[in-house]
Scaffold this active site. Sequence first.
Site, PDB file in Angstrom:
ATOM      1  N   ALA A   1      22.111 -11.871  25.297  1.00  7.28           N
ATOM      2  CA  ALA A   1      21.537 -13.151  24.862  1.00  7.28           C
ATOM      3  C   ALA A   1      20.168 -13.318  25.500  1.00  7.28           C
ATOM      4  O   ALA A   1      19.784 -12.544  26.377  1.00  7.28           O
ATOM      5  CB  ALA A   1      22.434 -14.303  25.276  1.00  7.28           C
ATOM      6  N   LYS A   2      19.432 -14.285  25.074  1.00 12.98           N
ATOM      7  CA  LYS A   2      18.188 -14.658  25.746  1.00 12.98           C
ATOM      8  C   LYS A   2      17.837 -16.071  25.331  1.00 12.98           C
ATOM      9  O   LYS A   2      18.238 -16.537  24.253  1.00 12.98           O
ATOM     10  CB  LYS A   2      17.046 -13.724  25.332  1.00 12.98           C
ATOM     11  CG  LYS A   2      15.956 -13.614  26.367  1.00 12.98           C
ATOM     12  CD  LYS A   2      16.374 -12.705  27.503  1.00 12.98           C
ATOM     13  CE  LYS A   2      15.328 -12.581  28.583  1.00 12.98           C
ATOM     14  NZ  LYS A   2      15.672 -11.522  29.531  1.00 12.98           N
TER      15      LYS A   2
END
Length: 425
Positions: free
Chosen positions: A117-118
């Site tokens: 994720a980011k």
Amino acid sequence: MTVMVPSRTPALITPGQQALESALHQLGQAAEHLGLDDGLRTMLATPRRSLTVSVPVRREDGRMDVVQGFRVQHNVSRGPAKGGIRFHPGTDIHEVTALAMWMTWKCALVGIPYGGAKGGVAVDPTLLTTRELERLTRRYVNEILPLIGPEKDIPAPDVGTDEQTMAWIMDTYSVNAGYSVPGVVTGKPMTLGGSLGRAGATSRGVQIAALAALGRSPEGVTVAVQGFGKVGALAAQYLADSGCKVVAVSDVKGAVHNPGGLDVADLRAYSAENGSVTGYRGADAMAHEDLFELDVDILVPAALEGVLTADNAPRIRARLIVEGANGPTTPEADEILAANGTTVVPDILANAGGVIVSYLEWVQNMQAYSWSSAEVDMKLRDLMEGAYAEVKSMAAERSISLREAAHVIGVGRVAEAHQMRGLYP
Ligand code: NAD
């Protein structure tokens, strides 16, 4: 009659779009090596969830600004999503998607049970007061609240965020939950359940990867580091501690150079006090771009994506590039560097120390337990050295670059997880 053909305006491509193109190119290469079918390729090329939010911030003078924020979960097939949060004016949904994708392969490569994720907020944190930053962070977290959680998606620091940001996130999430949830973020201060060794973990990993790839005594080996933030400054320090001679470093304001070797500890103290390495008396000023072209043994890009390009790659003289940053090398530059015999230790391997110790922090939080720094350091070293050895032998076996090998392993493990789980419904 003459037919007028309108002249084509060259497509404007943002750094974020460039990063996503690079990430997709690398995925495509790995998928080719692995012989993945089109459906699976498309699945791996597209994020599972992307959220764009508008974040209103009350400024000190009473004005209200609204900035864009993002959280992307690229893949969750091997475990909860994991990835940093970036505060940078240039961030956009494309960049955040690319960074989330790289996180997926990185976690799979080093064998930790996370997806990628980011997050990002398109803001320059240096222009905000501490109270404005706190309000911005809390409101952004509130907007992405449905996505995050210790069993769903666990943020961490990245460019422009730090331990304090993580403390505000942990508090905002905990206040909403009604009890303390330290495992919702990693990279926290020690008092809130942070792990010993997390602050220097990414840089420690860069050092381990650099020394493994160097394959000889580091004594007197020359190093240049682009970016003197959380990753770059400590990577410079650890490499200097190993016996390397760090001759140049840069930050967003400029670069400094001393062919005799910089006193890294002194420079870190100077930079902490003055907000930049520029003006440091123990070195000469240097243009940003010249740092890449220095005749050094090791070049460590530790700032942002897309800095090693087809333009400057032909002039790079370092024999070894160790990517502290995510995505610093474009695919075109990769080809030029490979043709010139330069070894590139890719980001998803070289900077994996951060997510490894983030994982160790999360495990400690979930068990309400803590390990000594020696235990953390030993586990970090084991995972980094193990991953390096696997990548090196895959590269030799298939006659491919370390980046391709790292992607073949990472993408392959995620593809296998998808195949084992099957497709719902
Ligand atoms: P940071 O905000 O602490 O530091 C970034 C540094 O880069 C600063 O010194 C800044 O001045 C410098 N910089 C920005 N633009 C520059 C330019 N054009 N030229 C030279 N220097 C420039 O961020 P960080 O956490 O150190 O992250 C750096 C890189 O490492 C990013 O690519 C990030 O995604 C990656 N990374 C970070 C971690 C982590 O644990 N923090 C983990 C893995 C990868």
